[in-house]
Design a protein around this motif. Structure first.
Motif, PDB file in Angstrom:
ATOM      1  N   PHE A   2      -0.978  -1.920  -4.256  1.00 39.00           N
ATOM      2  CA  PHE A   2      -0.005  -1.736  -5.332  1.00 39.00           C
ATOM      3  C   PHE A   2       0.616  -0.348  -5.246  1.00 39.00           C
ATOM      4  O   PHE A   2      -0.081   0.635  -4.950  1.00 39.00           O
ATOM      5  CB  PHE A   2      -0.687  -1.839  -6.706  1.00 39.00           C
TER       6      PHE A   2
ATOM      7  N   ILE B  92       4.145  -4.608  -4.304  1.00 43.50           N
ATOM      8  CA  ILE B  92       2.830  -5.229  -4.146  1.00 43.50           C
ATOM      9  C   ILE B  92       2.805  -5.932  -2.787  1.00 43.50           C
ATOM     10  O   ILE B  92       3.672  -6.747  -2.487  1.00 43.50           O
ATOM     11  CB  ILE B  92       2.515  -6.244  -5.255  1.00 43.50           C
TER      12      ILE B  92
ATOM     13  N   LYS C  31      -4.844  -6.693  -2.199  1.00 40.65           N
ATOM     14  CA  LYS C  31      -3.482  -6.264  -2.489  1.00 40.65           C
ATOM     15  C   LYS C  31      -3.376  -4.740  -2.466  1.00 40.65           C
ATOM     16  O   LYS C  31      -4.334  -4.030  -2.782  1.00 40.65           O
ATOM     17  CB  LYS C  31      -3.041  -6.782  -3.865  1.00 40.65           C
TER      18      LYS C  31
END
Length: 228
Positions: free
Chosen positions: A185, A129, A183
């Protein structure tokens, strides 16, 4: 300090899936989609979910799907933000070829290097992440960065939980918070995880906490690449 790892080949360009939930945002949608078209990193597919829009949002999505095959439109009855994101995640997992997943809200936009810098950082740190900073903008074009920019570094699981809740070492930091839209991922870290359907819950924070249990390496990138 950044973890000392052997960099992956700079020629690697993994596939990135971008989840864009859409509901009655026609006045802002083109600006969002144009910012995705302007990415310097090209190996991505946008999964735009029309969550039962009653304005012109659906027509705008169709326009971009014709313009660029990287835009895939998913339509469903209105079910809310979580349901829209989950529909895209279902499609992404069925495809099975994406290595990374990012989230962009349809009334926001991203800078041209959003994907390039996040993926490059993920390569270098092997992060599951990766988090970047963000700035706020308004209809008049004024922008504002809130919070302190911290140095680039990888963090452990406990510190990443602090980042999600903007507490302790991450209080008043630009980029802190549980929002998924700043973010990147790895697809493996969120496989099978879905957003809760209860609209009264903090769906982003719950999703991030579940991903945190799967992930091993977390990285903070001190660049404001997302416009909220």
């Amino acid at each position: 300090m950044l973890q000392d790892v052997t960099p992956r080949s700079v020629t690697e360009t993994p596939k990135v899936a971008i989840v864009v939930p859409v509901y009655n945002v026609a006045p802002y949608l083109r600006e969002c989609l144009d910012s995705l078209l302007a990415q310097t990193y090209n190996n991505f597919t946008v999964f735009a979910v029309d969550d039962g829009s009653t304005d012109e949002s659906g027509a705008v999505l169709d326009e971009y799907a014709v313009k660029d095959p990287r835009f895939i439109v998913i339509r469903q009855k209105n079910g809310g933000l979580s349901a829209a994101r989950n529909a895209a995640l279902d499609r992404i997992e069925r495809d099975g070829t994406f290595e990374y997943v990012a989230f962009v809200d349809s009334d926001d936009k991203v800078l041209p290097d959003f994907l390039a810098h996040l993926t490059q950082n993920a390569f270098r740190t092997h992060a599951d992440i990766t988090v970047c900073g963000f700035f706020k903008f308004n209809d008049e074009g004024r922008t504002k960065i809130e919070g302190v920019i911290q140095p680039a570094r990888t963090v452990d699981r406990d510190e990443f939980v602090e980042l999600i809740f903007s507490m302790l070492r991450w209080e008043k930091t630009c980029g802190a918070g549980g929002m998924v839209w700043k973010k990147l991922f790895t697809a493996s870290s969120i496989k099978g995880i879905r957003f809760p359907s209860n609209r009264d819950t903090l769906e982003d924070e719950i999703f991030c906490l579940q991903a945190t249990l799967r992930a091993k390496i977390f990285s903070y990138l001190p660049e404001t690449l997302y416009a909220y």
